[in-house]
Design a protein around this motif. Structure first.
Motif, short mmCIF file in Angstrom:
data_model
loop_
_atom_site.label_atom_id
_atom_site.label_comp_id
_atom_site.label_asym_id
_atom_site.label_seq_id
_atom_site.Cartn_x
_atom_site.Cartn_y
_atom_site.Cartn_z
N GLY A 1 1.91 -10.62 3.48
CA GLY A 1 2.43 -11.88 3.99
C GLY A 1 2.65 -11.81 5.48
O GLY A 1 2.04 -10.99 6.18
N TRP A 2 3.53 -12.68 6.00
CA TRP A 2 3.92 -12.65 7.41
C TRP A 2 5.39 -12.25 7.50
O TRP A 2 6.19 -12.73 6.67
CB TRP A 2 3.75 -14.05 8.04
CG TRP A 2 4.01 -14.02 9.51
CD1 TRP A 2 3.08 -13.85 10.50
CD2 TRP A 2 5.27 -14.09 10.18
NE1 TRP A 2 3.71 -13.81 11.73
CE2 TRP A 2 5.07 -13.95 11.56
CE3 TRP A 2 6.60 -14.25 9.73
CZ2 TRP A 2 6.09 -13.97 12.50
CZ3 TRP A 2 7.64 -14.27 10.65
CH2 TRP A 2 7.38 -14.14 12.02
N PRO A 3 5.78 -11.41 8.45
CA PRO A 3 4.96 -10.81 9.51
C PRO A 3 4.35 -9.49 9.10
O PRO A 3 4.45 -8.50 9.82
CB PRO A 3 5.97 -10.65 10.64
CG PRO A 3 7.25 -10.32 9.91
CD PRO A 3 7.22 -11.12 8.64
N GLY A 4 3.75 -9.46 7.94
CA GLY A 4 3.15 -8.24 7.44
C GLY A 4 1.66 -8.19 7.69
O GLY A 4 1.08 -9.03 8.37
N SER A 5 1.05 -7.20 7.10
CA SER A 5 -0.39 -6.96 7.20
C SER A 5 -0.72 -5.93 6.12
O SER A 5 0.17 -5.49 5.38
CB SER A 5 -0.75 -6.42 8.59
OG SER A 5 -0.14 -5.14 8.79
N VAL A 6 -1.97 -5.50 6.06
CA VAL A 6 -2.29 -4.45 5.10
C VAL A 6 -1.53 -3.17 5.42
O VAL A 6 -1.34 -2.32 4.54
CB VAL A 6 -3.81 -4.16 5.05
CG1 VAL A 6 -4.56 -5.35 4.49
CG2 VAL A 6 -4.35 -3.76 6.41
N ILE A 7 -1.03 -3.05 6.66
CA ILE A 7 -0.24 -1.88 7.05
C ILE A 7 0.94 -1.68 6.10
O ILE A 7 1.26 -0.55 5.71
CB ILE A 7 0.29 -2.03 8.49
CG1 ILE A 7 -0.87 -2.05 9.51
CG2 ILE A 7 1.31 -0.96 8.82
CD1 ILE A 7 -1.54 -0.75 9.73
N GLU A 8 1.60 -2.77 5.70
CA GLU A 8 2.80 -2.64 4.88
C GLU A 8 2.50 -2.13 3.48
O GLU A 8 3.40 -1.75 2.74
CB GLU A 8 3.54 -3.98 4.79
CG GLU A 8 2.82 -5.04 4.00
CD GLU A 8 3.54 -6.38 3.98
OE1 GLU A 8 4.46 -6.52 3.17
OE2 GLU A 8 3.16 -7.27 4.75
N MET A 9 1.23 -2.10 3.08
CA MET A 9 0.87 -1.69 1.73
C MET A 9 0.23 -0.31 1.67
O MET A 9 -0.06 0.20 0.59
CB MET A 9 -0.09 -2.71 1.13
CG MET A 9 0.53 -4.09 0.99
SD MET A 9 -0.65 -5.31 0.41
CE MET A 9 0.47 -6.68 0.06
#
Length: 400
Positions: A109-117
């Motif tokens: 989601g926001w302010p996320g990205s694939v980084i958070e997973m």
């Protein structure tokens, strides 16, 4: 379009992150020119991101953080690009060594990205190395939302949640997965909810950790118990004093986009000012060097740096205008029908509101799993990847 053109459009191309040196040089130069506001005149975050938090983040970013972490962490995993509906979609695709693993597409989601997973990849694809059984393995697909990360920006209107949901079903078809499940939180929960309601061929079930229908119409949900009243109060607090970012991006994304593309400090402040629980955890990480679970200073800055290096701030903000703005389908019109497939839901204690089981049951008549995690908040996969993975294993186990 000819058959040859269609074939070319559906090609899946290997992808490697390659950040130009001048982009790193620019990131080193701009923070030195930051003009700081005076300190807030309250003792909490009620006026926004606190000066001490931002200056501690800035100091670590400028002097200790390795800016090449984004490149190295992503390039350690198989990445690809494919054009869907006119937009190049970036995704990480990790197949488990267990050949009969269940395919899973997970949306950030926001302010996320694939980084958070990224730290949930191991527990999900290689469960035996993380205290679970081989039967719990997933083949994992992590796409970057259009306009986020290394996915291209849409050049036309219409990329709402349903269109992204349709693109994800096409992505899974191209990968050869004729039966799969989907998961999402934050904006990703909206995409996953839409996938469940659209019911594309092959989708066997969904799981989310944010109850999207509760934000759309909280007044229609049960309010007879203490837990239900507490959840309603938390939503009201968020809508009246905590969702400034949401309103700005859903109504005037271009305006905030100028700051997000021009100032690393502005981008970082905008991104960490999401919800009280996650903000407090981030503040402790930088001010006190006390990490909450997996939410370390490096992991936080990996995500912010990815936004900066890809110039995703304005495009990501526009995605809110598409999904939630005044003219978006979510703002009016005929809602999609409830999912006809099994739905799993997990609530985490630090979420913006703690969803009661009664709310999940009313929102999803096909609810077949409800989990209550002991730790974690809005960014569950990022904060507590092991607990998050355990929730997904439990939710999807009946569908294997």
């Amino acid at each position: 379009m000819s058959a040859l053109d269609q074939q070319a459009d559906s090609v899946i191309r290997p992808f490697t992150v390659q950040i130009p040196k001048d982009a790193f040089d620019d990131l080193q130069r701009r923070p030195a020119a930051t003009r700081w506001p005076t300190s807030e005149i309250v003792g909490d975050r009620s006026q926004g991101v606190q000066l001490a938090t931002m200056q501690a983040l800035h100091q670590y970013w400028a002097t200790e953080y390795d800016g090449q972490r984004v490149e190295s962490r992503l390039n350690a995993l198989p990445q690809f690009i494919t054009e869907i509906d006119g937009v190049d979609i970036h995704f990480v695709h990790v197949r488990s060594e267990q050949q009969d693993a269940l395919p899973l597409i997970m949306t950030h989601g926001w302010p996320g990205s694939v980084i958070e997973m990224l730290d949930s990849v191991g527990p999900l694809t290689d469960p035996t190395a993380h205290g679970a059984t081989a039967a719990d393995a997933f083949h994992l697909v992590l796409p970057s939302l259009p306009g986020y990360g290394f996915s291209a920006e849409p050049a036309e209107l219409g990329w709402d949640l349903a269109r992204t949901a349709r693109a994800w079903s096409e992505l899974m078809r191209r990968l050869g997965y004729d039966r799969y499940v989907a998961q999402g939180g934050d904006v990703g929960a909206g995409v996953t909810d839409a996938m469940g309601r659209l019911g594309p061929d092959g989708l066997a079930g969904i799981h989310t950790n944010l109850l999207v229908p509760a934000l759309n119409d909280p007044a229609s949900l049960p309010n007879g118990t203490d837990a239900e009243r507490a959840a309603l109060a938390a939503i009201k607090t968020f809508q009246t004093s905590g969702n400034g970012y949401f309103v700005e991006m859903a109504t005037q994304p271009q305006t905030i986009g100028y700051a997000l593309l021009d100032s690393p400090a502005a981008l970082a402040a905008w991104m960490i000012d999401h919800d009280t629980d996650s903000y407090n955890k981030i503040a402790r990480a930088f001010v006190d060097d006390q990490s909450s679970g997996n939410l370390t200073r490096d992991h936080i800055l990996d995500n912010v740096t990815a936004y900066w290096l890809t110039g995703a701030g304005a495009a990501a903000a526009r995605s809110y205008w598409e999904a939630y703005g005044p003219d978006a389908p979510a703002a009016g019109g005929q809602p999609l029908p409830p999912p006809q497939i099994p739905v799993g839901f997990s609530t985490f204690p630090g979420e913006i509101w703690r969803t009661p089981r009664s709310w999940a049951e009313q929102s999803y008549p096909t609810l077949n799993y409800f989990g209550e995690a002991k730790r974690g908040g809005h960014f569950a996969a990022w904060e507590e990847p092991q607990l998050f993975a355990a929730e997904l294993r439990a939710a999807f186990r009946p569908l294997r």
